[in-house]
Enzyme design. Structure first.
Site, PDB file in Angstrom:
ATOM      1  N   HIS A 263     -17.700 -46.358  11.523  1.00 38.69           N
ATOM      2  CA  HIS A 263     -16.480 -45.561  11.494  1.00 38.69           C
ATOM      3  C   HIS A 263     -15.269 -46.448  11.325  1.00 38.69           C
ATOM      4  O   HIS A 263     -15.242 -47.559  11.850  1.00 38.69           O
ATOM      5  CB  HIS A 263     -16.332 -44.733  12.779  1.00 38.69           C
ATOM      6  CG  HIS A 263     -15.425 -43.569  12.594  1.00 38.69           C
ATOM      7  ND1 HIS A 263     -14.068 -43.656  12.787  1.00 38.69           N
ATOM      8  CD2 HIS A 263     -15.679 -42.301  12.173  1.00 38.69           C
ATOM      9  CE1 HIS A 263     -13.528 -42.489  12.511  1.00 38.69           C
ATOM     10  NE2 HIS A 263     -14.478 -41.646  12.134  1.00 38.69           N
ATOM     11  N   ASP A 314     -21.509 -37.423  11.266  1.00 35.83           N
ATOM     12  CA  ASP A 314     -22.398 -36.883  10.236  1.00 35.83           C
ATOM     13  C   ASP A 314     -23.881 -37.087  10.498  1.00 35.83           C
ATOM     14  O   ASP A 314     -24.704 -36.426   9.862  1.00 35.83           O
ATOM     15  CB  ASP A 314     -22.042 -37.494   8.873  1.00 35.83           C
ATOM     16  CG  ASP A 314     -20.690 -37.028   8.404  1.00 35.83           C
ATOM     17  OD1 ASP A 314     -20.516 -35.805   8.310  1.00 35.83           O
ATOM     18  OD2 ASP A 314     -19.812 -37.868   8.152  1.00 35.83           O
TER      19      ASP A 314
END
Ligand code: COA
Length: 378
Positions: A263, A314
């Site tokens: 991330h 996700d």
């Protein structure tokens, strides 16, 4: 020399604060807040409609305000006839996000109050867009599988209706709960790439449909919302637990990104991931598909051991979608149907701020070249 000599390039705008917001706060230490409320709290106690109200108004609704919002959402779910017709005639092979992008833009043609750009009109417009996105996605899927459209039920929640309109059968309690939480967890995430795209568009003074269209196109990419579809492809490619280690190692050796991991902001665990993991485990347990859940856990451990990175939103979202019976190519559109709330909330903030977002670039090309007529070029 750059367009602005005093500025060094910050590649990918990493760490740059490009706007102020009261909507979502992404804490790099591993927490997420919507208008000051911790998502850990909201996901267990709020409904998606309450979160919509919160993000648009910066406060939780009273019961009457919530009832009014639910009615507004419900009555705005229907699509204009030309949008229905366009979906029916759309290519059967192109990606659902491409059709969603076109139809969000198309909705702009049928805005009932096109000349009113007041804050109040934009908020009404925002609610209409939020309401219509799940209908576009559901109707597209029903069309692709040669099934009739499903009419939403007034008594259902917004998330429940989305799943109902998409699959054509009512959800059980566990599925309803998973869908509600999935939508809450995806509703906003600070200045992520698609929200930034929406704000850039809004910053030029363009309309809300244009801002959301930009955002849909941006979410589609596999480094953003498109990652969950690629996670599912990876789960299909790895046939057994025994293959996980080798698969991950060869991806890393080839310097390929493992989808659903890493991330830009969080360098510890993504706070949404633990909730999605729990939902995925419960759904897989219910549907007797724990094999795929165990494969995910093994991938998570392997990637963490080898690279020190964590799953992002996700990774387990892919498994939740799969367990809810959503085909892989529709995963990103479900993300869009939830994130549209963050997009419109940020767009309204951008209108209030009314500033053009226009960074500079560093020119690294040549200087002083002379034009050569085409017949003299070799
Ligand atoms: N797989 C393998 N390695 C990864 C990785 C991934 N998914 N994500 C990050 N890394 C590595 C980087 O290559 C880098 O390694 P290095 O230091 O050896 O060069 C290190 O981890 C730090 O990466 P970072 O700079 O923090 O990543 P970023 O901010 O440039 O990229 C993403 C962030 C999201 C684009 C990136 O993690 C990624 O592509 N993830 C996969 C796609 C995805 O799941 N997207 C959804 C995001 S919510």
């Amino acid at each position: 020399m750059s367009e602005d000599d005093n500025k060094a390039v910050i590649r990918g705008l990493r760490g740059v604060a490009a706007a102020t917001t009261k909507t979502g706060f992404v804490d790099p230490l591993g927490a997420l807040y919507y208008s000051g409320y911790d998502i850990d709290d909201l996901v267990d106690r709020a409904t998606y409609e309450e979160v919509v109200y919160l993000l648009l108004n910066n406060r939780l609704p009273t019961q009457t305000e919530l009832n009014n919002l639910k009615s507004e959402l419900f009555s705005a779910m229907k699509l204009p006839k030309p949008v229905v017709q366009r979906i029916q005639s759309a290519s059967t092979t192109c990606h659902p996000m491409e059709i969603l992008r076109t139809e969000v833009s198309h909705l702009g043609e049928f805005d009932p109050e096109p000349d009113d750009t007041s804050d109040a009109a934009n908020k009404r417009r925002a609610i209409r867009i939020i309401a219509k996105v799940p209908t576009i996605i559901s109707f597209l899927y029903r069309t692709r599988i040669n099934q009739d459209a499903v009419v939403p039920v007034k008594e259902y929640t917004f998330a429940e209706n989305f799943l109902y309109m998409f699959r054509g059968r009512p959800a059980d309690q566990q599925e309803k709960d998973a869908m509600e939480r999935y939508m809450i967890l995806h509703a906003d995430h600070g200045l992520n790439a698609s929200t930034f795209a929406a704000r850039v568009t809004a910053g030029t003074g363009s309309d809300l449909y244009s801002a959301v269209t930009s955002a849909v196109g941006t979410l589609k990419g596999s480094f953003h919302g498109g990652a969950s579809e690629r996670v599912m492809s990876m789960l299909y490619e790895i046939n057994s637990l025994g293959e996980v280690e080798e698969y991950i190692q060869s991806m890393l050796d080839d310097k390929k990104k493992i989808m659903g991991f890493g991330h830009r902001v969080y360098k510890s665990e993504d706070p949404r991931s633990k909730h999605l993991k729990e939902l995925a485990e419960r759904l897989c347990h219910q549907k007797d598909t724990l094999d795929i859940y165990n494969k995910c856990k093994k991938i998570e451990d392997t990637v963490h051991n080898k690279k020190g990175i964590f799953p992002n939103v996700d990774f387990y979202a892919a498994l939740v979608m799969h367990a809810l019976g959503v085909p892989k190519e529709f995963f990103t559109s479900f993300f869009a149907a939830s994130r549209v709330t963050g997009w419109v909330a940020h767009t309204l903030e951008q209108y209030a701020d009314a500033v053009l977002i226009r960074p500079t670039s560093e020119y690294v090309g040549e200087y002083g070249r002379k034009y050569v007529p085409i017949e003299k070029r070799s």
